[in-house]
Design an enzyme around this catalytic site. Structure first.
Site, PDB file in Angstrom:
ATOM      1  CB  ALA A  50      -0.773  -0.133   1.319  1.00 53.81           C
ATOM      2  N   GLY A  53       2.110   1.621  -3.635  1.00 55.64           N
ATOM      3  CA  GLY A  53       0.983   1.799  -4.439  1.00 55.64           C
ATOM      4  C   GLY A  53       0.457   3.449  -4.232  1.00 55.64           C
ATOM      5  CG  ASP A  54      -0.037   6.890  -0.877  1.00 55.83           C
ATOM      6  OD1 ASP A  54      -1.085   7.335  -1.247  1.00 55.83           O
ATOM      7  OD2 ASP A  54       0.964   7.589  -0.340  1.00 55.83           O
ATOM      8  N   GLY A  55       2.598   6.035  -3.473  1.00 56.89           N
ATOM      9  CA  GLY A  55       3.462   6.603  -4.342  1.00 56.89           C
ATOM     10  C   GLY A  55       3.137   6.390  -5.748  1.00 56.89           C
ATOM     11  CD  GLU A  58       1.515  12.510  -4.224  1.00 58.66           C
ATOM     12  OE1 GLU A  58       2.208  13.602  -4.073  1.00 58.66           O
ATOM     13  OE2 GLU A  58       1.532  11.748  -3.192  1.00 58.66           O
TER      14      GLU A  58
END
Length: 168
Positions: A50, A53-55, A58
């Site tokens: 996660a 995945g967040d990076g 973004e």
């Protein structure tokens, strides 16, 4: 190869980190099938996937809002809207309902959703939104490592970004 290991030993003795340029064993350009058969879930936790995945999410949001040229504050607001948990949860729901995901990808999303730790204050009342967003981020991190081409297909199904064929 011997030169690289000698360089790594010399750098390590000086207290420097040496980053490997080799691909991890689960990375493959073979549409999700690793030659070694190693699954990123066997190596990384849901929180780690996660985080990655967040990076990646973004980065796609930033690429999406880059053109036409705008003031920096406009970029920031547009990207913040795209990376909010509410936006990600809506995309996760669209993927689930739209039939874009394989059973394995659905499992990764559930696995990531169940790995939620501390929920931010603003989402305490709606913890399910945060869990859904975390599940989507875990899926994005997983696909980024496992099959970047499949990641592009999944992001197209979300209809959040105008995704090109290249990987971010």
């Amino acid at each position: 190869m011997e030169r690289r290991s000698a360089l790594a030993k010399a750098s390590a003795s000086r207290g420097r980190r040496v980053w490997s340029t080799t691909r991890p064993p689960y990375a493959s350009s073979n549409a999700g099938k690793s030659a070694e058969g190693v699954d990123p879930r066997a190596i990384h936790s849901p929180a780690t996937l996660a985080f990655l995945g967040d990076g990646v999410w973004e980065l796609y949001a930033r690429k999406q809002h880059l053109h036409p040229a705008k003031r920096t504050v406009t970029y920031v607001r547009a990207v913040q809207d795209a990376v909010r948990a509410e936006s990600q949860a809506a995309c996760a729901e669209k993927l689930r309902q739209g039939g874009c995901l394989t059973e394995s990808e659905m499992h990764v999303m559930r696995w990531g959703r169940n790995g939620v730790g501390r929920v931010p204050e603003r989402l305490r009342e709606r913890g399910n939104v945060y869990a859904q967003a975390t599940g989507l981020e875990a899926l994005v991190g997983y696909l980024y490592l496992r099959s970047p081409e499949r990641l592009v297909e999944v992001l197209r199904c979300c209809e959040v970004f105008q995704v090109q064929d290249e990987v971010a």
